[in-house]
Scaffold this active site. Sequence first.
Site, PDB file in Angstrom:
ATOM      1  N   ALA A  12     -18.474  -1.990  26.025  1.00 37.31           N
ATOM      2  CA  ALA A  12     -17.705  -0.743  26.013  1.00 37.31           C
ATOM      3  C   ALA A  12     -18.422   0.387  25.283  1.00 37.31           C
ATOM      4  O   ALA A  12     -18.645   1.473  25.854  1.00 37.31           O
ATOM      5  CB  ALA A  12     -16.340  -1.012  25.373  1.00 37.31           C
ATOM      6  N   CYS A  46     -10.850  -8.195  26.824  1.00 32.56           N
ATOM      7  CA  CYS A  46      -9.396  -8.356  26.696  1.00 32.56           C
ATOM      8  C   CYS A  46      -8.827  -9.274  27.781  1.00 32.56           C
ATOM      9  O   CYS A  46      -7.796  -9.908  27.597  1.00 32.56           O
ATOM     10  CB  CYS A  46      -8.707  -6.999  26.765  1.00 32.56           C
ATOM     11  N   VAL A  83     -32.358  -7.541  21.879  1.00 33.49           N
ATOM     12  CA  VAL A  83     -33.214  -6.823  20.920  1.00 33.49           C
ATOM     13  C   VAL A  83     -33.301  -7.680  19.666  1.00 33.49           C
ATOM     14  O   VAL A  83     -32.282  -7.994  19.045  1.00 33.49           O
ATOM     15  CB  VAL A  83     -32.644  -5.423  20.600  1.00 33.49           C
TER      16      VAL A  83
HETATM   17  C1  LIG Z   1     -10.574 -12.182  23.803  1.00 30.24           C
HETATM   18  C2  LIG Z   1     -10.489 -10.729  23.418  1.00 30.24           C
HETATM   19  C3  LIG Z   1      -9.332 -10.012  23.704  1.00 30.24           C
HETATM   20  C4  LIG Z   1      -9.240  -8.651  23.346  1.00 30.24           C
HETATM   21  N1  LIG Z   1      -8.082  -7.984  23.659  1.00 30.24           N
HETATM   22  C5  LIG Z   1      -8.003  -6.663  23.361  1.00 30.24           C
HETATM   23  C6  LIG Z   1      -6.844  -5.900  23.720  1.00 30.24           C
HETATM   24  O1  LIG Z   1      -5.894  -6.448  24.296  1.00 30.24           O
HETATM   25  N2  LIG Z   1      -6.821  -4.576  23.420  1.00 30.24           N
HETATM   26  C7  LIG Z   1      -7.876  -3.953  22.773  1.00 30.24           C
HETATM   27  O2  LIG Z   1      -7.820  -2.744  22.540  1.00 30.24           O
HETATM   28  N3  LIG Z   1      -8.990  -4.651  22.440  1.00 30.24           N
HETATM   29  C8  LIG Z   1      -9.073  -5.975  22.702  1.00 30.24           C
HETATM   30  N4  LIG Z   1     -10.184  -6.669  22.350  1.00 30.24           N
HETATM   31  C9  LIG Z   1     -11.261  -5.978  21.623  1.00 30.24           C
HETATM   32  C10 LIG Z   1     -12.229  -5.237  22.539  1.00 30.24           C
HETATM   33  O3  LIG Z   1     -12.708  -6.104  23.555  1.00 30.24           O
HETATM   34  C11 LIG Z   1     -13.374  -4.731  21.675  1.00 30.24           C
HETATM   35  O4  LIG Z   1     -12.848  -3.798  20.758  1.00 30.24           O
HETATM   36  C12 LIG Z   1     -14.473  -4.093  22.490  1.00 30.24           C
HETATM   37  O5  LIG Z   1     -15.027  -5.014  23.396  1.00 30.24           O
HETATM   38  C13 LIG Z   1     -15.563  -3.599  21.540  1.00 30.24           C
HETATM   39  O6  LIG Z   1     -16.603  -3.069  22.332  1.00 30.24           O
HETATM   40  P1  LIG Z   1     -18.050  -2.941  21.763  1.00 30.24           P
HETATM   41  O7  LIG Z   1     -18.908  -2.399  22.869  1.00 30.24           O
HETATM   42  O8  LIG Z   1     -18.016  -2.192  20.479  1.00 30.24           O
HETATM   43  O9  LIG Z   1     -18.514  -4.414  21.348  1.00 30.24           O
HETATM   44  P2  LIG Z   1     -18.648  -5.729  22.237  1.00 30.24           P
HETATM   45  O10 LIG Z   1     -17.657  -5.764  23.323  1.00 30.24           O
HETATM   46  O11 LIG Z   1     -18.685  -6.866  21.273  1.00 30.24           O
HETATM   47  O12 LIG Z   1     -20.078  -5.563  22.906  1.00 30.24           O
HETATM   48  C14 LIG Z   1     -21.271  -5.707  22.192  1.00 30.24           C
HETATM   49  C15 LIG Z   1     -22.323  -6.171  23.190  1.00 30.24           C
HETATM   50  O13 LIG Z   1     -23.585  -6.153  22.526  1.00 30.24           O
HETATM   51  C16 LIG Z   1     -24.336  -7.282  22.967  1.00 30.24           C
HETATM   52  N5  LIG Z   1     -25.324  -7.547  21.939  1.00 30.24           N
HETATM   53  C17 LIG Z   1     -25.106  -7.946  20.645  1.00 30.24           C
HETATM   54  N6  LIG Z   1     -26.264  -8.055  19.977  1.00 30.24           N
HETATM   55  C18 LIG Z   1     -27.244  -7.699  20.872  1.00 30.24           C
HETATM   56  C19 LIG Z   1     -28.675  -7.602  20.763  1.00 30.24           C
HETATM   57  N7  LIG Z   1     -29.316  -7.869  19.607  1.00 30.24           N
HETATM   58  N8  LIG Z   1     -29.388  -7.235  21.865  1.00 30.24           N
HETATM   59  C20 LIG Z   1     -28.730  -6.952  23.024  1.00 30.24           C
HETATM   60  N9  LIG Z   1     -27.393  -7.036  23.186  1.00 30.24           N
HETATM   61  C21 LIG Z   1     -26.665  -7.386  22.104  1.00 30.24           C
HETATM   62  C22 LIG Z   1     -23.283  -8.384  23.124  1.00 30.24           C
HETATM   63  O14 LIG Z   1     -23.741  -9.382  24.009  1.00 30.24           O
HETATM   64  C23 LIG Z   1     -22.098  -7.603  23.674  1.00 30.24           C
HETATM   65  O15 LIG Z   1     -22.074  -7.603  25.096  1.00 30.24           O
HETATM   66  C24 LIG Z   1     -10.318  -8.017  22.687  1.00 30.24           C
HETATM   67  C25 LIG Z   1     -11.491  -8.737  22.392  1.00 30.24           C
HETATM   68  C26 LIG Z   1     -11.573 -10.077  22.743  1.00 30.24           C
HETATM   69  C27 LIG Z   1     -12.839 -10.840  22.422  1.00 30.24           C
END
Ligand SMILES: Cc1cc2nc3c(=O)[nH]c(=O)nc-3n(C[C@H](O)[C@H](O)[C@H](O)COP(=O)(O)OP(=O)(O)OC[C@H]3O[C@@H](n4cnc5c(N)ncnc54)[C@H](O)[C@@H]3O)c2cc1C
Length: 188
Positions: A12, A46, A83
């Site tokens: 995201a 989610c 990375v």
């Molecule tokens: C089971 C579940 C249910 C959820 N339900 C809800 C909900 O109902 N409502 C809500 O608002 N939120 C919900 N959330 C939370 C929401 O999914 C997160 O807030 C959101 O995904 C955060 O996005 P992000 O991009 O910050 O991090 P992430 O989604 O964690 O993405 C980080 C990405 O970085 C990648 N990455 C990490 N390190 C490296 C590296 N060194 N090199 C390359 N890639 C890397 C990972 O593989 C990952 O794909 C839920 C989360 C989960 C796990």
Amino acid sequence: MAERLVVIGGDAAGMSAASQARRRRGSDDLEIIAFERGRYASYSACGIPYWIGGEAGGPDALTARTAGEHRARGIDLRLGTEVVEIDLGRRRVRTRETGGAEAWTGFDQLVIATGAVPVRPPVPGIDADGVHGVQTLDDGEAVTRTLGRGRVRHAVVVGGGYIGVEMAEALMRHGLAVTAATTRGPPR
Ligand SMILES: Cc1cc2nc3c(=O)[nH]c(=O)nc-3n(C[C@H](O)[C@H](O)[C@H](O)COP(=O)(O)OP(=O)(O)OC[C@H]3O[C@@H](n4cnc5c(N)ncnc54)[C@H](O)[C@@H]3O)c2cc1C
């Protein structure tokens, strides 16, 4: 020469940043490379419990924008590429592909969007076969593979927040006996 933006993390936050940057600046002005270590980008974590419980579709349904769609919009998204080092002095990142190949990529601007790390209690057996997290679609696939083996009768969910409760419901839909363990009361 165009400036280069490197994004680490393809869910995201990372792909929102990459898309917003592309909207503001064209390909001839800004090159955008996004590295995602998993096999999916722009996915809905989610939906994972609902996919596992059979109430939602799998990775295709839970992917908001495919890698191909990102590439068509001028974002060079590289899946299966982690990375493993940031060299701020020389403004470059070291990447490792799933197959092991390593490379350096220079950047002018860097976005780190690697998400949060779930707490895994340091108890014996935490890495045993059949112990899963549910953070990424790759995790979801691992759970469905385990369930697909057909030998699973009892599941223990560690953590009784919303995701833990959603997972308990999903596993009950598979006919499993489910024990949910939490140190706090149920979510309000
Ligand atoms: C089971 C579940 C249910 C959820 N339900 C809800 C909900 O109902 N409502 C809500 O608002 N939120 C919900 N959330 C939370 C929401 O999914 C997160 O807030 C959101 O995904 C955060 O996005 P992000 O991009 O910050 O991090 P992430 O989604 O964690 O993405 C980080 C990405 O970085 C990648 N990455 C990490 N390190 C490296 C590296 N060194 N090199 C390359 N890639 C890397 C990972 O593989 C990952 O794909 C839920 C989360 C989960 C796990």
